[in-house]
Design a protein around this motif. Structure first.
Motif, PDB file in Angstrom:
ATOM      1  N   PRO A 137      41.977  39.156  37.877  1.00 42.03           N
ATOM      2  CA  PRO A 137      41.850  37.881  38.583  1.00 42.03           C
ATOM      3  C   PRO A 137      40.417  37.357  38.532  1.00 42.03           C
ATOM      4  O   PRO A 137      39.462  38.101  38.286  1.00 42.03           O
ATOM      5  CB  PRO A 137      42.255  38.234  40.021  1.00 42.03           C
ATOM      6  CG  PRO A 137      43.087  39.469  39.892  1.00 42.03           C
ATOM      7  CD  PRO A 137      42.484  40.228  38.747  1.00 42.03           C
ATOM      8  N   VAL A 138      40.290  36.054  38.799  1.00 37.91           N
ATOM      9  CA  VAL A 138      39.002  35.369  38.697  1.00 37.91           C
ATOM     10  C   VAL A 138      38.573  34.867  40.069  1.00 37.91           C
ATOM     11  O   VAL A 138      39.383  34.308  40.818  1.00 37.91           O
ATOM     12  CB  VAL A 138      39.091  34.189  37.714  1.00 37.91           C
ATOM     13  CG1 VAL A 138      37.784  33.395  37.687  1.00 37.91           C
ATOM     14  CG2 VAL A 138      39.440  34.685  36.312  1.00 37.91           C
ATOM     15  N   VAL A 139      37.292  35.062  40.394  1.00 33.62           N
ATOM     16  CA  VAL A 139      36.708  34.531  41.621  1.00 33.62           C
ATOM     17  C   VAL A 139      35.544  33.628  41.240  1.00 33.62           C
ATOM     18  O   VAL A 139      34.622  34.056  40.546  1.00 33.62           O
ATOM     19  CB  VAL A 139      36.210  35.644  42.559  1.00 33.62           C
ATOM     20  CG1 VAL A 139      35.653  35.042  43.845  1.00 33.62           C
ATOM     21  CG2 VAL A 139      37.319  36.639  42.879  1.00 33.62           C
ATOM     22  N   GLY A 159      42.364  37.393  26.537  1.00 32.46           N
ATOM     23  CA  GLY A 159      43.431  38.282  26.977  1.00 32.46           C
ATOM     24  C   GLY A 159      43.073  39.162  28.148  1.00 32.46           C
ATOM     25  O   GLY A 159      43.839  40.072  28.490  1.00 32.46           O
ATOM     26  N   ARG A 160      41.943  38.887  28.808  1.00 36.40           N
ATOM     27  CA  ARG A 160      41.494  39.743  29.908  1.00 36.40           C
ATOM     28  C   ARG A 160      41.562  39.046  31.269  1.00 36.40           C
ATOM     29  O   ARG A 160      41.289  39.680  32.288  1.00 36.40           O
ATOM     30  CB  ARG A 160      40.054  40.204  29.656  1.00 36.40           C
ATOM     31  CG  ARG A 160      39.903  41.102  28.426  1.00 36.40           C
ATOM     32  CD  ARG A 160      40.532  42.463  28.685  1.00 36.40           C
ATOM     33  NE  ARG A 160      40.397  43.365  27.541  1.00 36.40           N
ATOM     34  CZ  ARG A 160      41.341  43.594  26.642  1.00 36.40           C
ATOM     35  NH1 ARG A 160      42.511  42.959  26.749  1.00 36.40           N
ATOM     36  NH2 ARG A 160      41.151  44.426  25.649  1.00 36.40           N
ATOM     37  N   LEU A 161      41.934  37.774  31.318  1.00 35.31           N
ATOM     38  CA  LEU A 161      41.916  37.023  32.568  1.00 35.31           C
ATOM     39  C   LEU A 161      43.330  36.778  33.083  1.00 35.31           C
ATOM     40  O   LEU A 161      44.198  36.323  32.341  1.00 35.31           O
ATOM     41  CB  LEU A 161      41.214  35.674  32.377  1.00 35.31           C
ATOM     42  CG  LEU A 161      39.792  35.724  31.807  1.00 35.31           C
ATOM     43  CD1 LEU A 161      39.241  34.309  31.683  1.00 35.31           C
ATOM     44  CD2 LEU A 161      38.887  36.584  32.667  1.00 35.31           C
ATOM     45  N   ALA A 162      43.542  37.082  34.352  1.00 35.70           N
ATOM     46  CA  ALA A 162      44.800  36.721  35.021  1.00 35.70           C
ATOM     47  C   ALA A 162      44.635  35.280  35.483  1.00 35.70           C
ATOM     48  O   ALA A 162      44.188  34.999  36.603  1.00 35.70           O
ATOM     49  CB  ALA A 162      45.070  37.657  36.189  1.00 35.70           C
ATOM     50  N   THR A 163      44.965  34.352  34.614  1.00 35.05           N
ATOM     51  CA  THR A 163      44.651  32.947  34.861  1.00 35.05           C
ATOM     52  C   THR A 163      45.435  32.322  36.003  1.00 35.05           C
ATOM     53  O   THR A 163      45.108  31.226  36.451  1.00 35.05           O
ATOM     54  CB  THR A 163      44.881  32.124  33.576  1.00 35.05           C
ATOM     55  OG1 THR A 163      46.245  32.281  33.163  1.00 35.05           O
ATOM     56  CG2 THR A 163      43.957  32.612  32.455  1.00 35.05           C
ATOM     57  N   ASP A 164      46.465  33.005  36.470  1.00 36.70           N
ATOM     58  CA  ASP A 164      47.272  32.493  37.578  1.00 36.70           C
ATOM     59  C   ASP A 164      46.873  33.114  38.911  1.00 36.70           C
ATOM     60  O   ASP A 164      47.563  32.909  39.919  1.00 36.70           O
ATOM     61  CB  ASP A 164      48.756  32.749  37.317  1.00 36.70           C
ATOM     62  CG  ASP A 164      49.076  34.226  37.154  1.00 36.70           C
ATOM     63  OD1 ASP A 164      48.149  35.024  36.843  1.00 36.70           O
ATOM     64  OD2 ASP A 164      50.255  34.601  37.308  1.00 36.70           O
ATOM     65  N   ARG A 165      45.764  33.835  38.933  1.00 36.96           N
ATOM     66  CA  ARG A 165      45.311  34.471  40.175  1.00 36.96           C
ATOM     67  C   ARG A 165      43.826  34.195  40.336  1.00 36.96           C
ATOM     68  O   ARG A 165      42.981  34.861  39.740  1.00 36.96           O
ATOM     69  CB  ARG A 165      45.604  35.971  40.148  1.00 36.96           C
ATOM     70  CG  ARG A 165      47.097  36.264  39.989  1.00 36.96           C
ATOM     71  CD  ARG A 165      47.430  37.716  40.154  1.00 36.96           C
ATOM     72  NE  ARG A 165      48.868  37.945  40.016  1.00 36.96           N
ATOM     73  CZ  ARG A 165      49.483  39.073  40.365  1.00 36.96           C
ATOM     74  NH1 ARG A 165      48.778  40.097  40.850  1.00 36.96           N
ATOM     75  NH2 ARG A 165      50.783  39.195  40.225  1.00 36.96           N
ATOM     76  N   VAL A 166      43.511  33.206  41.174  1.00 35.60           N
ATOM     77  CA  VAL A 166      42.143  32.700  41.249  1.00 35.60           C
ATOM     78  C   VAL A 166      41.754  32.463  42.706  1.00 35.60           C
ATOM     79  O   VAL A 166      42.553  31.964  43.511  1.00 35.60           O
ATOM     80  CB  VAL A 166      42.006  31.375  40.473  1.00 35.60           C
ATOM     81  CG1 VAL A 166      40.556  30.904  40.470  1.00 35.60           C
ATOM     82  CG2 VAL A 166      42.514  31.529  39.038  1.00 35.60           C
ATOM     83  N   ALA A 167      40.510  32.804  43.041  1.00 34.63           N
ATOM     84  CA  ALA A 167      39.969  32.549  44.374  1.00 34.63           C
ATOM     85  C   ALA A 167      38.626  31.845  44.244  1.00 34.63           C
ATOM     86  O   ALA A 167      38.003  31.828  43.177  1.00 34.63           O
ATOM     87  CB  ALA A 167      39.798  33.855  45.147  1.00 34.63           C
ATOM     88  N   THR A 189      45.018  39.316  48.195  1.00 37.27           N
ATOM     89  CA  THR A 189      45.380  37.937  47.872  1.00 37.27           C
ATOM     90  C   THR A 189      45.535  37.697  46.376  1.00 37.27           C
ATOM     91  O   THR A 189      46.306  36.816  45.972  1.00 37.27           O
ATOM     92  CB  THR A 189      44.341  36.959  48.434  1.00 37.27           C
ATOM     93  OG1 THR A 189      43.029  37.323  47.965  1.00 37.27           O
ATOM     94  CG2 THR A 189      44.349  36.972  49.954  1.00 37.27           C
ATOM     95  N   LEU A 190      44.824  38.439  45.534  1.00 43.21           N
ATOM     96  CA  LEU A 190      44.872  38.192  44.095  1.00 43.21           C
ATOM     97  C   LEU A 190      45.739  39.192  43.336  1.00 43.21           C
ATOM     98  O   LEU A 190      46.325  38.842  42.304  1.00 43.21           O
ATOM     99  CB  LEU A 190      43.457  38.182  43.516  1.00 43.21           C
ATOM    100  CG  LEU A 190      42.536  37.086  44.075  1.00 43.21           C
ATOM    101  CD1 LEU A 190      41.185  37.128  43.382  1.00 43.21           C
ATOM    102  CD2 LEU A 190      43.163  35.709  43.939  1.00 43.21           C
ATOM    103  N   TYR A 191      45.815  40.423  43.827  1.00 42.68           N
ATOM    104  CA  TYR A 191      46.694  41.406  43.198  1.00 42.68           C
ATOM    105  C   TYR A 191      48.020  41.551  43.932  1.00 42.68           C
ATOM    106  O   TYR A 191      48.953  42.165  43.421  1.00 42.68           O
ATOM    107  CB  TYR A 191      46.018  42.770  43.142  1.00 42.68           C
ATOM    108  CG  TYR A 191      45.049  42.956  41.992  1.00 42.68           C
ATOM    109  CD1 TYR A 191      45.498  43.280  40.710  1.00 42.68           C
ATOM    110  CD2 TYR A 191      43.681  42.824  42.182  1.00 42.68           C
ATOM    111  CE1 TYR A 191      44.615  43.473  39.654  1.00 42.68           C
ATOM    112  CE2 TYR A 191      42.787  43.011  41.134  1.00 42.68           C
ATOM    113  CZ  TYR A 191      43.260  43.338  39.873  1.00 42.68           C
ATOM    114  OH  TYR A 191      42.380  43.515  38.831  1.00 42.68           O
TER     115      TYR A 191
END
Length: 322
Positions: free
Chosen positions: A103-105, A178-186, A295-297
């Motif tokens: 996930p990305v913050v 291929g390393r970013l969970a683009t649908d999980r962002v804060a 919240t992201l995982y």
């Protein structure tokens, strides 16, 4: 210019132009919180599906991404990310990314600050399995022109930077492909960056955001018309904050209509706990890590650990409405 003087100018300037945004009057078409807290059972549930966060720690890599919004807003972005190698060392520049999708913050620095000021906290987030991207804002960063009103433009900066960061996941040859969970962002931020973060859930709502972390922030200038899908919020505020009064942060927190919690540090000031490694930073970092894991995982066990992390050492209290 001393931090207190800069912050006073920010508050005065935003009050002059943004009082309507925090007057409590609802904006047309915007959802606002009810005057009284709704029963916990009716609080909207976050949209992240159930999952499990990484149980171990990662090494941390760091890189720079040079961006410019509209050609006249340079936004260099520092990115910390889980990397291959042994955990526990310093962040390694351009280290190979770890295997997985993370996930990305998006993190916003405070007035007269820079992303590196928060490296101790942000590398701990990355070591826990998060990609942290932190823009350096063109006017409010240390070395900028000090235009405090430009804080109101920063939510759009963050949204632009987020688009460019997420695009790396599909960019041929990029180390984060291929390393970013683009649908999980804060989104997260401190002080003026906290204003920026609140703005991303109110006037500048970015619907890609699943959660927010606000350090010593206020809704002054961006309002409390929280909108869009439920996005859990964690506020962190020192009760002895000499720049952004605790009551101001608490007022913004009280208006959040979604699952939320507030970590209060009775002896905490405006930000020393974020900038100096010590017992208070460990409580803040561990509590925020568990919040982001949940919240992201979608890690329910992380949510269950939040109260214990917040209570460790008796340095903070947690108002838990998650």
């Amino acid at each position: 210019m001393p931090r207190r003087r800069i912050a006073a100018l920010l508050a005065a300037a935003l009050l002059a132009v943004g009082v309507a945004g925090c007057s409590g009057e609802p904006e047309p078409g915007r959802r606002t919180a009810a005057p009284t807290e709704p029963p916990k059972a009716t609080t909207p549930a976050p949209r992240v599906p159930a999952g499990t966060a990484p149980s171990g720690s990662f090494a941390v890599g760091v890189r720079q991404l040079k961006l410019n919004r509209d050609g006249d807003r340079p936004l260099p972005v520092t990115i910390w990310y889980p990397a291959r190698g042994s955990a526990g060392g310093s962040a390694e520049r351009s280290a190979p990314a770890a295997t997985g999708r993370f996930p990305v913050v998006m993190f916003s620095h405070g007035l007269n600050g820079r992303p590196d000021d928060y490296a101790t906290l942000l590398t701990r987030w990355s070591a826990a399995g998060l990609v942290v991207a932190a823009p350096t804002f063109p006017h409010t960063a240390r070395g900028g022109d000090g235009n405090v009103l430009d804080v109101l433009n920063q939510p759009a900066d963050v949204s632009y930077a987020l688009t460019r960061v997420l695009a790396l996941d599909a960019k041929a040859g990029d180390p984060l492909r291929g390393r970013l969970a683009t649908d999980r962002v804060a989104a997260a931020g401190h002080s003026a960056g906290g204003v920026t973060t609140i703005g991303l859930f109110t006037a500048g709502r970015d619907d890609r955001l699943d959660a927010g972390v606000v350090f010593a922030g206020t809704a002054l200038g961006v309002g409390t018309a929280f909108a869009g899908a439920a996005a859990p919020q964690l506020f962190v505020h020192g009760e002895a904050d000499e720049v952004v009064g605790y009551a101001s942060g608490r007022a913004a927190y009280d208006r959040v209509p979604w699952p939320k919690a507030m970590l209060s540090l009775p002896k905490g000031d405006h930000g020393r706990a974020l900038l100096t490694d010590g017992a208070a930073l460990r409580v803040v970092s561990d509590t925020t890590v568990e919040f982001l894991r949940w919240t992201l995982y979608g890690d329910a066990a992380a949510k269950g650990r939040l109260p214990a992390e917040a209570a460790r050492g008796g340095l903070a209290t947690l108002d838990d409405r998650l």
